[in-house]
Design a protein around this motif. Structure first.
Motif, PDB file in Angstrom:
ATOM      1  N   ASN A 205      27.802  39.926  43.432  1.00 43.97           N
ATOM      2  CA  ASN A 205      26.638  39.746  42.568  1.00 43.97           C
ATOM      3  C   ASN A 205      26.835  40.437  41.223  1.00 43.97           C
ATOM      4  OD1 ASN A 205      25.474  38.377  44.686  1.00 43.97           O
ATOM      5  ND2 ASN A 205      24.136  40.062  45.301  1.00 43.97           N
ATOM      6  N   ASP A 206      27.384  41.639  41.267  1.00 46.49           N
ATOM      7  CA  ASP A 206      27.683  42.402  40.053  1.00 46.49           C
ATOM      8  C   ASP A 206      28.571  41.582  39.117  1.00 46.49           C
ATOM      9  OD1 ASP A 206      28.750  44.164  38.175  1.00 46.49           O
ATOM     10  OD2 ASP A 206      29.494  45.602  39.631  1.00 46.49           O
ATOM     11  N   LEU A 207      29.664  41.048  39.645  1.00 46.97           N
ATOM     12  CA  LEU A 207      30.623  40.301  38.826  1.00 46.97           C
ATOM     13  C   LEU A 207      30.043  38.982  38.324  1.00 46.97           C
ATOM     14  CD1 LEU A 207      33.766  40.853  41.080  1.00 46.97           C
ATOM     15  CD2 LEU A 207      33.329  41.946  38.867  1.00 46.97           C
ATOM     16  N   ALA A 208      29.349  38.267  39.210  1.00 43.57           N
ATOM     17  CA  ALA A 208      28.860  36.930  38.869  1.00 43.57           C
ATOM     18  C   ALA A 208      27.657  36.955  37.936  1.00 43.57           C
ATOM     19  CB  ALA A 208      28.515  36.158  40.136  1.00 43.57           C
ATOM     20  N   LEU A 209      26.821  37.987  38.042  1.00 45.35           N
ATOM     21  CA  LEU A 209      25.590  38.027  37.260  1.00 45.35           C
ATOM     22  C   LEU A 209      25.747  38.729  35.914  1.00 45.35           C
ATOM     23  CD1 LEU A 209      23.088  38.800  40.156  1.00 45.35           C
ATOM     24  CD2 LEU A 209      23.428  36.611  38.998  1.00 45.35           C
ATOM     25  N   THR A 210      26.760  39.584  35.798  1.00 37.74           N
ATOM     26  CA  THR A 210      26.965  40.305  34.537  1.00 37.74           C
ATOM     27  C   THR A 210      28.129  39.759  33.716  1.00 37.74           C
ATOM     28  OG1 THR A 210      28.524  41.941  35.440  1.00 37.74           O
ATOM     29  CG2 THR A 210      26.155  42.418  35.661  1.00 37.74           C
ATOM     30  N   ALA A 211      29.029  38.988  34.349  1.00 40.73           N
ATOM     31  CA  ALA A 211      30.237  38.460  33.694  1.00 40.73           C
ATOM     32  C   ALA A 211      31.136  39.583  33.174  1.00 40.73           C
ATOM     33  CB  ALA A 211      29.885  37.503  32.566  1.00 40.73           C
ATOM     34  N   ARG A 212      31.043  40.761  33.791  1.00 42.38           N
ATOM     35  CA  ARG A 212      31.913  41.855  33.355  1.00 42.38           C
ATOM     36  C   ARG A 212      33.342  41.630  33.834  1.00 42.38           C
ATOM     37  NH1 ARG A 212      33.651  45.552  37.104  1.00 42.38           N
ATOM     38  NH2 ARG A 212      32.490  45.782  39.060  1.00 42.38           N
ATOM     39  N   LYS A 213      34.274  42.319  33.207  1.00 47.44           N
ATOM     40  CA  LYS A 213      35.678  42.213  33.576  1.00 47.44           C
ATOM     41  C   LYS A 213      36.003  43.142  34.741  1.00 47.44           C
ATOM     42  CE  LYS A 213      37.189  41.097  28.863  1.00 47.44           C
ATOM     43  NZ  LYS A 213      38.035  41.518  27.712  1.00 47.44           N
ATOM     44  N   MET A 214      36.796  42.656  35.665  1.00 45.24           N
ATOM     45  CA  MET A 214      37.352  43.473  36.748  1.00 45.24           C
ATOM     46  C   MET A 214      38.843  43.627  36.482  1.00 45.24           C
ATOM     47  SD  MET A 214      37.822  42.601  40.815  1.00 45.24           S
ATOM     48  CE  MET A 214      36.276  43.218  41.475  1.00 45.24           C
ATOM     49  N   TYR A 215      39.311  44.869  36.441  1.00 43.44           N
ATOM     50  CA  TYR A 215      40.718  45.129  36.149  1.00 43.44           C
ATOM     51  C   TYR A 215      41.528  45.288  37.440  1.00 43.44           C
ATOM     52  CZ  TYR A 215      39.135  45.533  31.364  1.00 43.44           C
ATOM     53  OH  TYR A 215      38.593  45.248  30.137  1.00 43.44           O
ATOM     54  N   ALA A 216      42.823  45.356  37.291  1.00 47.09           N
ATOM     55  CA  ALA A 216      43.741  45.271  38.427  1.00 47.09           C
ATOM     56  C   ALA A 216      43.451  46.293  39.525  1.00 47.09           C
ATOM     57  CB  ALA A 216      45.188  45.426  37.938  1.00 47.09           C
ATOM     58  N   ASP A 217      43.200  47.535  39.158  1.00 47.14           N
ATOM     59  CA  ASP A 217      42.980  48.568  40.179  1.00 47.14           C
ATOM     60  C   ASP A 217      41.748  48.269  41.016  1.00 47.14           C
ATOM     61  OD1 ASP A 217      45.234  49.884  39.345  1.00 47.14           O
ATOM     62  OD2 ASP A 217      44.173  51.371  38.135  1.00 47.14           O
TER      63      ASP A 217
END
Length: 310
Positions: A205-217
């Motif tokens: 939900n965090d990723l899909a609703l905010t469109a923030r970037k997730m980095y490799a780690d």
């Protein structure tokens, strides 16, 4: 058949196909797409391994109209190709993919044909279903699919990688469910597959609703990827080594394992066990079991066994 398109040099040692420099170079984008493809490069860097490279580096591998149909054609051929036992997907150029090519796709997505709301909706439904098949075909392919991600993996790229079986990335990789930033909900697989891949509904939900970037780690710690490599060259060598490990095993066992893992993901434990019973009542009759048992008794590596094509 795909086996007729590109046979690259490779390194052989005691019957095992190893990711030597020649094989890694064969996975690089030294040439452009070969007909019938315009957005993909298909090659064979090692025995029984097919490499599918997203190849629009000048457009950051953005997914244009041709891509959506070419991926379907490509993986339908791969599924039927007895010479292929494992697939590796990667991207040419500086990043894996920037996602959908809005400039190329705008007319089809934003201006669907139709005389009224019902007919416009009907045509748009067909278009979305067609795009969904572009990545579902990866999941339906019985051959294991390893995806190697470097740099950015945006929007449709996340839809793509969540349909793959094993995900690897470089230390500089980052992932973004971008769709809410362009005014829509992701509709070709991310919202359905990412919760099953990561397992944390809150993080999805965090990723899909905010469109923030997730980095490799974070991608590694959350389970989106299983391995992180220092750079693209090391990652491609690792992907090829992993593919070689799987290609050297019984295709009856490997492909049966993929099919049953996906079935069990979407069904109850009892249903999965019942399906497995029905599956192995025939597949256990393969000669591959006896070959593997004999090699074990003789203390030989499974990779020394020659298994017939499936």
């Amino acid at each position: 058949m795909l086996s007729a398109i590109f046979r690259s040099s490779l390194t052989k040692f005691r019957g095992l196909w190893l990711p030597g420099q020649a094989a890694v170079r064969a996975m690089s984008s030294s040439g452009g797409p070969v007909p019938p493809f315009t957005s993909l490069v298909v090659s064979h860097p090692a025995e029984s391994v097919t490499h599918v490279e997203l190849h629009r580096p000048e457009k950051r591998n953005a997914m244009n109209k041709a891509f959506w149909s070419e991926m379907v054609d490509c993986f339908k051929q791969i599924a039927e190709d007895p010479d292929c036992r494992v697939v590796v997907i990667s991207g040419a150029g500086k990043i894996f993919t920037a996602g959908i090519d809005l400039m190329d796709m705008a007319s089809e997505v934003l201006q669907p044909e139709g005389d009224d709301t019902a007919r416009i909706s009907w045509n748009l439904r067909k278009t979305i279903a067609k795009y969904q098949e572009t990545f579902s075909v990866i999941e339906k392919c019985p051959k294991p699919v390893v995806v190697a991600i470097h740099g950015a993996c945006v929007g449709g790229g996340v839809d793509l990688i969540t349909a793959c079986d094993i995900r690897l990335c470089t230390q500089d990789a980052w992932f973004q469910v971008k769709e809410v930033d362009i005014g829509l909900a992701a509709d070709v697989g991310t919202l359905q597959r990412l919760p099953k891949v990561i397992g944390s509904r809150s993080l999805v939900n965090d990723l899909a609703l905010t469109a923030r970037k997730m980095y490799a780690d974070e991608a590694k710690s959350s389970g989106l990827v299983s391995r992180v490599f220092a750079d693209k060259e090391a990652m491609m060598a690792g992907a090829l080594e992993m593919a070689g490990e799987m290609a050297g095993r019984s295709p009856v066992a490997v492909q049966g394992t993929k099919i049953n893992l996906i079935y069990s993901r979407d069904h109850s434990v009892a249903e999965g066990l019942d399906y497995m019973t029905m599956w192995n009542m025939s597949m256990l009759q393969t000669q591959d079991v006896m070959k593997s048992a004999q090699a074990s008794m003789e203390k030989k590596s499974p990779k020394t066994i020659v298994f017939s094509k499936l």
